[in-house]
Design an enzyme around this catalytic site. Sequence first.
Site, PDB file in Angstrom:
ATOM      1  N   SER A   1       0.885  -9.867  -0.487  1.00 21.88           N
ATOM      2  CA  SER A   1       0.590  -8.431  -0.473  1.00 21.88           C
ATOM      3  C   SER A   1       0.719  -7.767   0.890  1.00 21.88           C
ATOM      4  CB  SER A   1      -0.823  -8.183  -1.019  1.00 21.88           C
ATOM      5  OG  SER A   1      -1.780  -8.908  -0.267  1.00 21.88           O
TER       6      SER A   1
ATOM      7  N   LYS B   1       0.801  -1.230   0.000  1.00 14.53           N
ATOM      8  CA  LYS B   1       0.000   0.000   0.000  1.00 14.53           C
ATOM      9  C   LYS B   1       0.834   1.282   0.000  1.00 14.53           C
ATOM     10  CE  LYS B   1      -4.419  -1.277   0.098  1.00 14.53           C
ATOM     11  NZ  LYS B   1      -5.455  -0.745  -0.810  1.00 14.53           N
TER      12      LYS B   1
END
Length: 519
Positions: free
Chosen positions: A315, A62
């Site tokens: 992720s 992110k």
Amino acid sequence: MAKLQPLTDKPDAQSYLRAILCAPIYEVAKKTELQTMPKLSERLGNYILVKREDNQPVHSFKIRGAYAMMSGLSEEERKKGVITASAGNHAQGVALAGKKLGIKTIIVMPVVTPDIKIEAVKSFGGEVLLFGDNFDEAKAHAIKLSTEQLMSFIPPFDHPAVIAGQGTVGLELIQQHAHLDRIFVPIGGGGLAAGVAILIKQLMPHIKVIGVEAEDAACLAAAFDASGPVDLARVGLFAEGVAVKRIGSETYRLCKEYLDDLILVDSDEICAAVKDIFDDVRAVSEPSGALSLAGLKKYIQLHNIKNEHLAHILSGANMNFHTLRYVSERAELGEQREALFAVTIPEEKGSFLAFCELLGGRSVTEFNYRYADTEKSKINGASVFVGIRLSRGLEERLEILEQLKNKGLTVVDLSDDEMAKMHVRYMVGGRPNKSLNERLFSFEFPETSGALLKFLATLGTRLNITLFHYRSHGTDYGRVLAAFELDKTISEFKGYLDLLGYEYCEETDNPAFDFFLRG
């Protein structure tokens, strides 16, 4: 960073490509490793690689999108500060980007956000504002504040600059391994999938990009069905990093055009993928971080893929520690290495031993039982909850089911029953409906083949077992809790225990036994 057209103008592929190539994210992010997974590669017959975005400073990808957008703000916008809403990884990305760029950041988080995530955001310099009972309420409040205070709102996924920042993951993938056949990308709001897909299809279009969604948060699949973004009626929170109610408008447009395929996975399959990652590279992924590997494994099975080079993106690794208990419990089920059954066996001495012998040497992973008075019970026999280890997956599970039925036992397969796995397995038992002269013992024994059968052969044919719980946790020692109805002298009973040779401790006076289980 290359200037993108406004979102409403729908930037074209070339604009996105330039933005990805020019993204200044390495001022704060790092180029993460692409590691091989040798154990899984051998098991699945493909060359499997994992992109380690868990090694970013905020332990997720992110930071890329947050920094890409914030670094493109004007001086005036920077002075006014930014605001966002998030309960997790995006919050930390915005906070760290703000610290690096000298921009004030306000992160609106739901009131129920765990302290560990709040403290993580604060450690990166973000100002936390708790508001609302869920993400949607927090987001609405953040947008309201951004308007009132003239601060820039940094969306978690649905903005061209954010999408371009996430697309740098795709650029690194083809730089690190130019011979990939497929890339599996997790999908929450779609920013990562959109960025990676549009980059790959511009530079190496022969590589397939496969999106992976959680079954209980499949907002892109719902949008495909409805020919446009729609709100999900409810969203599962296990893989909270992808728990998005509605796919973004721009991310939907790009995913629809550039993704090659989409696959959905359930929570058990995600748990199995978390375990696979740990086994191969010793990383502890959060559930959403293992989503793409779960999809990769399922895709291989569904399409019989062999000898391909497959990459998936780990992720994020912002795992709530207590979630590991659930992950560990469900991983074997997700890998089809364990089956759960409800079975009725005769309420008599030696019946459990006979049941285990019927399994033909297969390992019992769990056995829950409590004595019931068959004269008063509606069920003619003892109802037990049993787990059995599998080596051949679903095929073997069905074989066992048929085998038990052929022996005249009443049996129900609970392996796919969510209520049974989540709740009932921990509630089996209770108090017997008559007083018993019983004593309770805990046992510890080497977790070796035949150890449980030895226990049953030594004690189960001589004594009436009135309570039994065993669960294999894959450790060096097995643990059993068992109660016996003693109509024999205590010296004779202890003779059996000595013959058994396992470590034991009497628990008859344990207050938990009194409170929940004693007759």
